[in-house]
Design a protein around this motif. Structure first.
Motif, PDB file in Angstrom:
ATOM      1  N   LEU A 133       0.855  -1.180   0.000  1.00 52.17           N
ATOM      2  CA  LEU A 133       0.000   0.000   0.000  1.00 52.17           C
ATOM      3  C   LEU A 133       0.889   1.227   0.000  1.00 52.17           C
ATOM      4  N   GLY A 134       1.387   1.521  -1.149  1.00 54.09           N
ATOM      5  CA  GLY A 134       2.176   2.724  -1.365  1.00 54.09           C
ATOM      6  C   GLY A 134       1.445   3.509  -2.424  1.00 54.09           C
ATOM      7  N   GLY A 135       2.162   4.256  -3.171  1.00 49.81           N
ATOM      8  CA  GLY A 135       1.559   4.990  -4.268  1.00 49.81           C
ATOM      9  C   GLY A 135       2.236   4.603  -5.561  1.00 49.81           C
ATOM     10  N   ARG A 136       1.804   5.199  -6.642  1.00 50.81           N
ATOM     11  CA  ARG A 136       2.369   4.826  -7.937  1.00 50.81           C
ATOM     12  C   ARG A 136       3.575   5.676  -8.323  1.00 50.81           C
ATOM     13  N   THR A 137       3.950   6.648  -7.485  1.00 49.01           N
ATOM     14  CA  THR A 137       5.068   7.524  -7.810  1.00 49.01           C
ATOM     15  C   THR A 137       6.260   7.235  -6.898  1.00 49.01           C
ATOM     16  N   ARG A 138       7.406   6.912  -7.485  1.00 47.97           N
ATOM     17  CA  ARG A 138       8.662   6.684  -6.748  1.00 47.97           C
ATOM     18  C   ARG A 138       9.442   7.998  -6.782  1.00 47.97           C
ATOM     19  N   VAL A 139       9.677   8.585  -5.618  1.00 46.41           N
ATOM     20  CA  VAL A 139      10.358   9.882  -5.554  1.00 46.41           C
ATOM     21  C   VAL A 139      11.285   9.963  -4.349  1.00 46.41           C
ATOM     22  N   SER A 140      12.197  10.910  -4.424  1.00 46.21           N
ATOM     23  CA  SER A 140      13.022  11.263  -3.266  1.00 46.21           C
ATOM     24  C   SER A 140      12.362  12.450  -2.563  1.00 46.21           C
ATOM     25  N   ARG A 141      12.794  12.726  -1.375  1.00 42.34           N
ATOM     26  CA  ARG A 141      12.258  13.893  -0.662  1.00 42.34           C
ATOM     27  C   ARG A 141      12.585  15.187  -1.411  1.00 42.34           C
ATOM     28  N   TYR A 142      13.752  15.214  -2.051  1.00 39.42           N
ATOM     29  CA  TYR A 142      14.138  16.376  -2.856  1.00 39.42           C
ATOM     30  C   TYR A 142      13.162  16.559  -4.025  1.00 39.42           C
ATOM     31  N   ASP A 143      12.797  15.456  -4.689  1.00 43.06           N
ATOM     32  CA  ASP A 143      11.807  15.522  -5.778  1.00 43.06           C
ATOM     33  C   ASP A 143      10.505  16.150  -5.284  1.00 43.06           C
ATOM     34  N   ILE A 144      10.089  15.754  -4.093  1.00 40.21           N
ATOM     35  CA  ILE A 144       8.841  16.283  -3.523  1.00 40.21           C
ATOM     36  C   ILE A 144       8.966  17.789  -3.299  1.00 40.21           C
ATOM     37  N   VAL A 152       6.598  20.674  -4.992  1.00 45.61           N
ATOM     38  CA  VAL A 152       5.825  21.629  -4.183  1.00 45.61           C
ATOM     39  C   VAL A 152       6.182  23.055  -4.600  1.00 45.61           C
ATOM     40  N   ALA A 153       7.472  23.327  -4.738  1.00 51.36           N
ATOM     41  CA  ALA A 153       7.913  24.665  -5.156  1.00 51.36           C
ATOM     42  C   ALA A 153       7.320  25.034  -6.507  1.00 51.36           C
ATOM     43  N   ASN A 154       7.362  24.114  -7.441  1.00 55.95           N
ATOM     44  CA  ASN A 154       6.820  24.367  -8.777  1.00 55.95           C
ATOM     45  C   ASN A 154       5.318  24.633  -8.717  1.00 55.95           C
ATOM     46  N   HIS A 155       4.600  23.803  -7.979  1.00 54.01           N
ATOM     47  CA  HIS A 155       3.141  23.967  -7.893  1.00 54.01           C
ATOM     48  C   HIS A 155       2.763  25.310  -7.253  1.00 54.01           C
ATOM     49  N   LEU A 156       3.487  25.683  -6.208  1.00 58.69           N
ATOM     50  CA  LEU A 156       3.173  26.929  -5.496  1.00 58.69           C
ATOM     51  C   LEU A 156       3.884  28.142  -6.096  1.00 58.69           C
TER      52      LEU A 156
END
Length: 154
Positions: free
Chosen positions: A79-90, A94-98
């Motif tokens: 039960l994870g998600g479909r996106t594999r990311v690093s904390r840096y990616d996140i 977030v910066a891009n979205h905001l």
């Protein structure tokens, strides 16, 4: 996995520190231009809290329905998600979205020694659970961020 979403319904939130969730922590650091290190060599599957609740509800309802079933159906599901990311990616997403400057988000390697031991990659394949639940799509990181920041969850 890394469970993401908006703030908790609890009065003081369900927090480690002074932020309701990891996404709000990132938002606060970016808005205040506070330099922050985010690991680039540690990967997680991000999952929206709503997808977690949907899975719990699904399996609980199946358990109640089959309470009289003597065969005791069991299984192991990721039960994870479909996106594999690093904390840096996140942080960058977030910066891009905001539309915030991401220059204070520093991508760093997690130290090999010291700290709490953790595998470098615990991303998950969720095809089995999605098929079992009849779900064609679980939210990826982009949808989680969009839902969290656009729906007034923060």
């Amino acid at each position: 996995s890394l469970i993401l979403g908006g703030t908790t319904p609890l009065k003081n939130g369900c927090r480690k520190g002074s932020f309701p969730s990891f996404l709000q922590f990132i938002e606060s650091r970016l808005k205040s231009s506070t330099p922050t290190d985010y690991f680039i060599n540690e990967f997680r599957s991000v999952v929206h809290i709503e997808d977690v609740l949907q899975a719990i509800n699904y399996f609980l309802s199946k358990a109640i329905e089959s309470e009289d079933d003597s065969q005791g159906k069991t299984g192991i599901y990721n039960l994870g998600g479909r996106t594999r990311v690093s904390r840096y990616d996140i942080a960058l997403k977030v910066a891009n979205h905001l539309k915030l400057d991401h220059s204070t988000a520093n991508g760093v390697n997690r130290p090999a020694i010291g700290g709490i031991p953790s595998p470098p990659d615990i991303s998950m394949n969720v095809n089995k659970i999605a098929k079992k639940m009849g779900v064609t799509k679980m939210d990826g990181l982009d949808e989680i961020i969009e839902h969290t920041f656009s729906a007034g969850e923060c």
